[in-house]
Design an enzyme around this catalytic site. Structure first.
Site, PDB file in Angstrom:
ATOM      1  CG  PHE A 141      -1.862   1.216   1.165  1.00 44.08           C
ATOM      2  CD1 PHE A 141      -3.018   1.179   0.391  1.00 44.08           C
ATOM      3  CD2 PHE A 141      -1.562   2.393   1.846  1.00 44.08           C
ATOM      4  CE1 PHE A 141      -3.859   2.288   0.303  1.00 44.08           C
ATOM      5  CE2 PHE A 141      -2.402   3.506   1.762  1.00 44.08           C
ATOM      6  CZ  PHE A 141      -3.555   3.444   0.995  1.00 44.08           C
TER       7      PHE A 141
ATOM      8  CG  ASP B  78       5.482   3.489   1.837  1.00 38.52           C
ATOM      9  OD1 ASP B  78       5.520   4.095   2.926  1.00 38.52           O
ATOM     10  OD2 ASP B  78       4.475   3.462   1.108  1.00 38.52           O
TER      11      ASP B  78
ATOM     12  CE  LYS C  72      -0.992   5.669   7.646  1.00 41.64           C
ATOM     13  NZ  LYS C  72      -0.667   5.026   6.392  1.00 41.64           N
TER      14      LYS C  72
HETATM   15  C1  PLP Z   1      -0.941   5.282   4.971  1.00 42.23           C
HETATM   16  C2  PLP Z   1       0.119   4.869   4.027  1.00 42.23           C
HETATM   17  C3  PLP Z   1       0.397   5.623   2.869  1.00 42.23           C
HETATM   18  C4  PLP Z   1      -0.451   6.773   2.436  1.00 42.23           C
HETATM   19  O1  PLP Z   1      -0.396   7.851   3.324  1.00 42.23           O
HETATM   20  P1  PLP Z   1      -1.477   9.037   3.181  1.00 42.23           P
HETATM   21  O2  PLP Z   1      -0.978  10.026   4.199  1.00 42.23           O
HETATM   22  O3  PLP Z   1      -2.805   8.458   3.517  1.00 42.23           O
HETATM   23  O4  PLP Z   1      -1.400   9.524   1.804  1.00 42.23           O
HETATM   24  C5  PLP Z   1       1.454   5.228   2.087  1.00 42.23           C
HETATM   25  N1  PLP Z   1       2.213   4.172   2.412  1.00 42.23           N
HETATM   26  C6  PLP Z   1       1.973   3.432   3.509  1.00 42.23           C
HETATM   27  C7  PLP Z   1       2.865   2.281   3.817  1.00 42.23           C
HETATM   28  C8  PLP Z   1       0.909   3.746   4.344  1.00 42.23           C
HETATM   29  O5  PLP Z   1       0.643   2.982   5.398  1.00 42.23           O
END
Ligand code: PLP
Length: 398
Positions: free
Chosen positions: A138, A223, A252
């Protein structure tokens, strides 16, 4: 307003992009939140791994309040003190050399994708633009980010998707080595997949990814939007592995509850961006960076990450205990305070029953309960949560 009024107003005026639970939270303190009627909940969702310091941490509140009185926003046409300081803090505590600030995880990944393409073209020509990502990943909800996100449910209906992405099964070294080729400009991975079900990368996998990227002059991008910033018991999840990425992304927990994202890169990569190549009006603004400075400062200096490792191990033990009692618990996995409990049944009802009893948890992929509490949580709070969960699981059994 009452909860019912808030819910009614939301239903009437807010776009229906979320499958919301019938709960309206109005106040938070530490690991607890309260609804409009004053009912208390132990929060093992923490704003989806955002509120790592707990809700309304005094240092973050104070930083935001005092910065708001001084200067909330100026353009990136000018130099911004809290931005420079936060960049320094991130660089001094990671393998990165330079930081680009934005406002969310998706934006951070967008920036990483753009930087990787630019770097690829400079060093490998016009055809070096392919990015390899993992199934169950994700990476966010912009068009490029849903394309990087190798899960059809996030992509369906939004085609045509940007070109140049290729998917491989997670933790499969063979598949990755077959996929990487001279057109690959980057491999993008979460060291611990969050939304995909709390899947922890194996050390062999990340090491192989590093070696393959080096062999093909491709960039390794991690990420760390969810697993970074102390969540797994180390400041950055890659630090468990001894594998350094060329780029990593954050968001986050970065602002302690305030929206901010960051893309951090090694110098040799960062230089591929020239002035004008990328920008964000709000990215790195004084208010967000003041919040980030306070939040990251607390994470690093108040024993929060050590607590995540310690209490995370304790929570994992307690969840494993439950797994021994209930046959429909298939597996408990995760690192630090990023834990998942995979069930052989649907998790929705468990989430809702826990909520009735004052515990907020969440469920990904319909059958994996996810536990991502504030990193400041205590053993006593873990015991409280496990007792509620055990009661609900016992009821499910009947
Ligand atoms: C939540 C998340 C995102 C996206 O972040 P947003 O602030 O909602 O755009 C991207 N990568 C990972 C691994 C995430 O958990």
């Amino acid at each position: 307003m009452t909860s019912a009024e808030i819910i009614e107003l939301t239903d009437k005026y807010v776009m229906r992009t979320y499958g919301r639970l019938p709960l309206a939270l109005v106040r938070g303190q530490g690991a607890r939140v309260w609804d409009a009627e004053g009912k208390e909940y132990l929060d093992f969702v923490a704003g989806l791994a955002v509120c790592s310091l707990g809700h309304c941490h005094p240092a973050v509140v104070e930083a935001i309040a005092s910065q708001a009185r001084k200067l909330m926003h100026v353009s990136n046409l000018y130099h911004i003190e809290p931005q420079a300081k936060l960049a320094q803090l991130l660089v001094e505590n990671s393998c990165g050399d330079r930081v680009f600030f934005c406002n969310s995880g998706a934006e951070a990944n967008e920036a990483a994708i753009k930087l990787a393409r630019k770097y690829g073209k400079i060093h490998g020509g016009q055809e070096k633009y392919e990015i390899i990502t993992a199934l169950k990943s994700f990476h966010g909800r912009t068009l490029a980010a849903i394309t990087a996100t190798a899960q059809p449910k996030y992509q369906k209906g939004f085609e045509p998707l940007p070109a140049g992405f290729k998917y491989v099964p997670f933790n499969d070294v063979e598949a990755l080595s077959r996929a990487v080729n001279p057109s690959t400009c980057a491999v993008l991975l979460e060291p611990v997949q969050g939304e995909g079900g709390v899947n922890v990368a194996t050390p062999e996998y990340l090491k192989a990814a590093r070696e393959l990227c080096d062999r093909y002059n491709a960039l390794l991008i991690f990420d760390e939007v969810q697993c970074g910033l102390g969540r797994t018991g180390k400041f950055l999840a890659y630090q468990h592995y001894g594998v350094e990425p060329d780029i990593f992304t954050l968001a986050k927990a970065l602002g302690g509850g305030f929206p901010i994202g960051a893309m951090v890169a090694k110098e040799k990569v960062a230089v591929a961006f020239s002035p004008g190549d990328h920008a964000s009006t709000f990215g790195g603004n004084p208010l967000a960076c003041a919040a980030g400075l306070a939040a990251v400062g607390c994470l690093l200096n108040e024993g929060v990450i050590e607590n995540a490792a310690r209490v995370g191990a304790y929570l994992k033990d307690r969840l494993l205990e439950l797994a021994g009692w209930f046959s429909f618990v298939k597996e408990v996995r995760g690192l630090g305070l990023m834990l998942g409990m995979e069930l052989t049944v649907e998790g929705k009802e468990i989430v809702s029953k826990c909520q009735d009893r004052g515990l907020l948890i969440n469920c990904v992929d319909n059958h994996i309960l996810r536990f991502i509490p504030p990193l400041v949580i205590t053993r006593a709070e873990v015991d409280e949560a496990v007792e509620i969960l055990a009661g609900v699981l016992a009821e499910m059994k009947q």
